[in-house]
Design a protein around this motif. Sequence first.
Motif, PDB file in Angstrom:
ATOM      1  N   GLY A 684       0.789  -1.214   0.000  1.00  0.00           N
ATOM      2  CA  GLY A 684       0.000   0.000   0.000  1.00  0.00           C
ATOM      3  C   GLY A 684       0.823   1.265   0.000  1.00  0.00           C
ATOM      4  N   ALA A 685       0.139   2.367  -0.266  1.00  0.00           N
ATOM      5  CA  ALA A 685       0.732   3.700  -0.210  1.00  0.00           C
ATOM      6  C   ALA A 685      -0.353   4.674   0.204  1.00  0.00           C
ATOM      7  N   GLU A 686       0.032   5.715   0.922  1.00  0.00           N
ATOM      8  CA  GLU A 686      -0.960   6.693   1.343  1.00  0.00           C
ATOM      9  C   GLU A 686      -0.309   8.047   1.574  1.00  0.00           C
ATOM     10  N   PHE A 687      -1.135   9.077   1.545  1.00  0.00           N
ATOM     11  CA  PHE A 687      -0.658  10.415   1.872  1.00  0.00           C
ATOM     12  C   PHE A 687      -1.791  11.183   2.533  1.00  0.00           C
ATOM     13  N   ASP A 688      -1.422  12.208   3.289  1.00  0.00           N
ATOM     14  CA  ASP A 688      -2.406  13.148   3.824  1.00  0.00           C
ATOM     15  C   ASP A 688      -1.774  14.527   3.835  1.00  0.00           C
ATOM     16  N   PHE A 689      -2.602  15.543   3.742  1.00  0.00           N
ATOM     17  CA  PHE A 689      -2.069  16.908   3.708  1.00  0.00           C
ATOM     18  C   PHE A 689      -3.059  17.878   4.332  1.00  0.00           C
ATOM     19  N   ILE A 703      -7.606  23.759   3.455  1.00  0.00           N
ATOM     20  CA  ILE A 703      -8.040  22.584   2.711  1.00  0.00           C
ATOM     21  C   ILE A 703      -7.157  21.410   3.109  1.00  0.00           C
ATOM     22  N   GLY A 704      -7.697  20.229   3.038  1.00  0.00           N
ATOM     23  CA  GLY A 704      -6.930  19.061   3.455  1.00  0.00           C
ATOM     24  C   GLY A 704      -7.533  17.789   2.893  1.00  0.00           C
ATOM     25  N   GLY A 705      -6.892  16.682   3.200  1.00  0.00           N
ATOM     26  CA  GLY A 705      -7.392  15.405   2.742  1.00  0.00           C
ATOM     27  C   GLY A 705      -6.311  14.346   2.743  1.00  0.00           C
ATOM     28  N   GLY A 706      -6.615  13.242   2.098  1.00  0.00           N
ATOM     29  CA  GLY A 706      -5.663  12.149   2.032  1.00  0.00           C
ATOM     30  C   GLY A 706      -6.242  10.996   1.238  1.00  0.00           C
ATOM     31  N   TYR A 707      -5.359  10.099   0.810  1.00  0.00           N
ATOM     32  CA  TYR A 707      -5.804   8.954   0.020  1.00  0.00           C
ATOM     33  C   TYR A 707      -4.940   7.752   0.350  1.00  0.00           C
ATOM     34  N   THR A 708      -5.543   6.564   0.259  1.00  0.00           N
ATOM     35  CA  THR A 708      -4.831   5.311   0.516  1.00  0.00           C
ATOM     36  C   THR A 708      -5.063   4.340  -0.632  1.00  0.00           C
ATOM     37  N   LYS A 754      -9.472  -0.933  -2.773  1.00  0.00           N
ATOM     38  CA  LYS A 754      -8.221  -0.606  -3.452  1.00  0.00           C
ATOM     39  C   LYS A 754      -7.886   0.866  -3.265  1.00  0.00           C
ATOM     40  N   LEU A 755      -8.905   1.716  -3.305  1.00  0.00           N
ATOM     41  CA  LEU A 755      -8.711   3.153  -3.132  1.00  0.00           C
ATOM     42  C   LEU A 755      -9.746   3.691  -2.149  1.00  0.00           C
ATOM     43  N   SER A 756      -9.301   4.533  -1.250  1.00  0.00           N
ATOM     44  CA  SER A 756     -10.225   5.243  -0.359  1.00  0.00           C
ATOM     45  C   SER A 756      -9.559   6.534   0.070  1.00  0.00           C
ATOM     46  N   GLY A 757     -10.358   7.578   0.189  1.00  0.00           N
ATOM     47  CA  GLY A 757      -9.757   8.848   0.570  1.00  0.00           C
ATOM     48  C   GLY A 757     -10.781   9.905   0.850  1.00  0.00           C
ATOM     49  N   THR A 758     -10.287  11.054   1.279  1.00  0.00           N
ATOM     50  CA  THR A 758     -11.169  12.141   1.677  1.00  0.00           C
ATOM     51  C   THR A 758     -10.571  13.482   1.266  1.00  0.00           C
ATOM     52  N   PHE A 759     -11.426  14.441   1.019  1.00  0.00           N
ATOM     53  CA  PHE A 759     -11.017  15.812   0.729  1.00  0.00           C
ATOM     54  C   PHE A 759     -11.950  16.723   1.513  1.00  0.00           C
ATOM     55  N   SER A 777     -16.920  18.097   3.241  1.00  0.00           N
ATOM     56  CA  SER A 777     -15.985  16.985   3.042  1.00  0.00           C
ATOM     57  C   SER A 777     -16.559  16.012   2.020  1.00  0.00           C
ATOM     58  N   LEU A 778     -15.652  15.368   1.295  1.00  0.00           N
ATOM     59  CA  LEU A 778     -16.014  14.356   0.307  1.00  0.00           C
ATOM     60  C   LEU A 778     -15.206  13.101   0.609  1.00  0.00           C
ATOM     61  N   TYR A 779     -15.891  11.974   0.771  1.00  0.00           N
ATOM     62  CA  TYR A 779     -15.227  10.686   1.008  1.00  0.00           C
ATOM     63  C   TYR A 779     -15.540   9.753  -0.141  1.00  0.00           C
ATOM     64  N   ASN A 780     -14.519   9.027  -0.603  1.00  0.00           N
ATOM     65  CA  ASN A 780     -14.705   8.067  -1.690  1.00  0.00           C
ATOM     66  C   ASN A 780     -14.138   6.718  -1.293  1.00  0.00           C
ATOM     67  N   ASN A 781     -14.874   5.653  -1.630  1.00  0.00           N
ATOM     68  CA  ASN A 781     -14.432   4.279  -1.404  1.00  0.00           C
ATOM     69  C   ASN A 781     -14.661   3.512  -2.699  1.00  0.00           C
ATOM     70  N   SER A 782     -13.606   2.845  -3.203  1.00  0.00           N
ATOM     71  CA  SER A 782     -13.699   2.189  -4.503  1.00  0.00           C
ATOM     72  C   SER A 782     -14.437   0.859  -4.456  1.00  0.00           C
ATOM     73  N   GLY A 783     -14.805   0.403  -3.259  1.00  0.00           N
ATOM     74  CA  GLY A 783     -15.536  -0.842  -3.124  1.00  0.00           C
ATOM     75  C   GLY A 783     -14.660  -1.989  -2.651  1.00  0.00           C
ATOM     76  N   PHE A 784     -15.317  -3.051  -2.159  1.00  0.00           N
ATOM     77  CA  PHE A 784     -14.591  -4.180  -1.577  1.00  0.00           C
ATOM     78  C   PHE A 784     -15.529  -5.372  -1.487  1.00  0.00           C
ATOM     79  N   PHE A 785     -14.980  -6.497  -1.024  1.00  0.00           N
ATOM     80  CA  PHE A 785     -15.776  -7.716  -0.830  1.00  0.00           C
ATOM     81  C   PHE A 785     -15.937  -7.986   0.665  1.00  0.00           C
ATOM     82  N   TYR A 786     -17.119  -8.483   1.031  1.00  0.00           N
ATOM     83  CA  TYR A 786     -17.365  -8.871   2.416  1.00  0.00           C
ATOM     84  C   TYR A 786     -16.936 -10.310   2.700  1.00  0.00           C
ATOM     85  N   LEU A 787     -16.826 -11.144   1.657  1.00  0.00           N
ATOM     86  CA  LEU A 787     -16.462 -12.545   1.845  1.00  0.00           C
ATOM     87  C   LEU A 787     -15.160 -12.864   1.124  1.00  0.00           C
TER      88      LEU A 787
END
Length: 858
Positions: A684-689, A703-708, A754-759, A777-787
């Motif tokens: 993984g990789a991530e940043f915040d500012f 302004i701020g945010g971050g992504y993983t 795979k991707l999630s972050g906020t601004f 604020s805006l939050y985004n999640n690219s989706g995932f599996f529960y099983l």
Amino acid sequence: MYCASRLPLVIALSAIPVCGFAQDPVPVGGDPASVETSAPVGDPAYPSRSADTAVQAPETSAELTPDAIAGAGASAASTSAERAPDTIAVQGPAEPAEDQQRTAPASQNRLVEEVVVTSQKREENLQDVPISISAFSAAALDAKGIDDPKALAQSTPGVYYGQTVNFAIIYIRGVGSDAFLPDSDPSVASYIDGIYFPFANGLSQSFGAVERVEVLKGPQGTLFGRNSTGGAFNTITKTPGTEPEVSVMASYADYNEIRRRVYVSLPFGDSFAASVSATYNTSDNYYTGTRGSGVDASSVELPEEVSKGVRIKTRWNMTDNMDLNLAAFRYRQDGLSSTAIPNTNPSLATTLISDATTGGQATRPLGTYEVHVDVPSYFSVDNKVYYGQLNYHPEWFDVKLLGSKQKIASDNVYDFDGTTAPFITFDAKGQFADVKTAEMQFLSNKDWGPEWWTWIFGGFYLDQESGFPLNRLSVGSLDLSDGNIAGIIPVPPALLDLLSQIPGVPDGVSVGLVSELSTKSTAFFTQHTFDLQKWLHLTVGGRYQRENRGVVESSASLVNLDGSTTPLHTVPAAPPPSKTTNFSPKFTIGVNPMDDLMVYTSYTKGYKSGTFNTVNVYNAPEYVKPETVTSIELGFKSELFDKLLRFNAAVFQNKIDDLQVQFISLLSGGAVSLENAGGAKINGAEFDFQLTPFPEWDPGLVIGGGYTYLDSKYTSYENGSGYTVNANGDYAGAGLYNFKSGDYTGNKVTRTPKLSGTFNINQIVDVPGGDLEMGASLYNNSGFFYLADNAPVSRQKSYYVIDAQISYLYKPANTRVTLFGKNLGDEVYSYSQFHTDAGRQTYLAPPRTFGIRLNWDL
């Protein structure tokens, strides 16, 4: 919160409940640049001590209590003139020159602050700690509209926060646990005021009066110990100070949601102070529908959600170099929570039974906030916690003694199939956890020893009993004459043999399940930082843990009509207790190539305790191996352009061995069981500012945010459990249990987008009488599996969440009024999915809501 075998996360996030984040008031009219939680210099009530030593107040359970977050907003609006030395220091930049003050068109933004954290058991500047941390002061929580743990996760890159039957499910950087029964453990440790809370029942509640919340990412095995393979939530609550303080918060939102919080702190003489914080919250359920009455076949409307709690804290400065902090809180929650979840993708078994009993109208399509169940679903939790901390500061080093007694009781009745069909009911009354913890720390200070050496030695002890004194699992009338359910679905031979021993069972079976577990754990830890050069730092540490865990009882019996029980079969002998040892090391190198820039690399290991599957119908308790995580990280922390831009980033790899995975099936031998996946890897990789773009003509704009980014897969997962799906990837005409016969090697790790972050953006402007603050604020999640089988039926699709608020601070009265909106795009996404023999049940996050909040501080 059976957090992971824990009560729901209610406790950690509240200043009152066991796992709650207690939030501490930040004066409504206070200048953020002057907000400080450290002790006033020379105050006789707070003897001097080394600036780098954190004296933390005792913590409550791993709880994020209602007193904690709700108070953040309320308390964040106020400014405490003085704060206890053991709480967080939140200081803003120095005041601008006089000519700048005259020309500044706007107020200083309260997000611009220096945050001092205690992630290494002593006070340090956030930017000086070689650990990836997201830290939020009370002011920051309020400014960003964060009022509960779920909102906190959406403001923290790389963190997933879900909820199953009111049990908190937390993942950090893809490492977490979806288990929620008393025989399992979380992978993210919860600490409040330095106290470890192993259970998360009710942790899904709102924050109360907190000073700060820290989210530590990556294994924290050295200083935070057991079950911190994913990271840790470290919450610091407000400690009573030397000046009187009063804070009041009240809010109203859609669905008749009313929140109330009161915080009062008073000094009694020069050496003693006490505080009381109380919360009382009520709301209607944002789902509509009915549940069984519990008396007859009729249905009643869904109940109101009610939570209330109180926390008392005292601080006594016994001598010039010794102080004692004591705290107690009680938290109670009653309502439906997520015990009634609609079945949105029924299995073949549910379809057959609902067609025969309800005409096929038992389920609900995904995306509708409606649920109808045939059982009297409800949830309640009652948490009582007592804890304390003694701080002693001799000349040579500092000493901390911490202890807690936690008693958690929870009842819930859950419709296992999520329909009006009389299929499966799970009645779990009396779920409990009795926990005692003790910890001793010896910390270096600046008064003795070489300045280039900072160290800590410590020991930790845990004594815990938890479980279900009597679960009741009821299955409706089934035709098993040919060894199949309804002549189609095969039943395991062991279950058929068991049922054949029950004479004359007419209309279904009600089985009583007893599962109790005992744990005793002892650990010794140390960590040392050597300043080899002014610009070069080496940290080494390790933790040795010895743990005994055993099955107190795991049995099954037939529950008769009069409530008595008859043993179903010979109770298998309890397996011998597991006796395990572990050593978790840590190595970190930090380099400061220039001022305001730190580059670091680290190697850490984390350990999650092994356990037993104790909730069994016809199987003997099975041992589940411990889980270990090895993490390598390379990162940097920077403050650029005269500290106008804070930019932090990291790349990392987590390798997980013997990953503990939960599987739910009545036909697998137990209602809920854990199994070990061979291994998993997450790159993984991530940043915040955070940026103040126009400091001269608009210092109020931030302004701020971050992504993983997370690339996850199971490197080895043979003999995994799951459910069969049809050609469309769902349970229609399928949903048959597939016990330990799947190969999920190469699949994505559960609940790991795979991707999630906020601004976020925040603006403060001067207006007559005070300040006007606007934030979004805006939050985004690219989706995932529960099983782990990654079937399409278990996928959460990509989604966005938009929140916004606007507030007016009337400075003469220290009063702030806030209008807020959450999920403004009315996005439909889930808090959790529950996959069983009955199909998929989906618990959705709330739809778009609006509300108003009032904060007043004296």
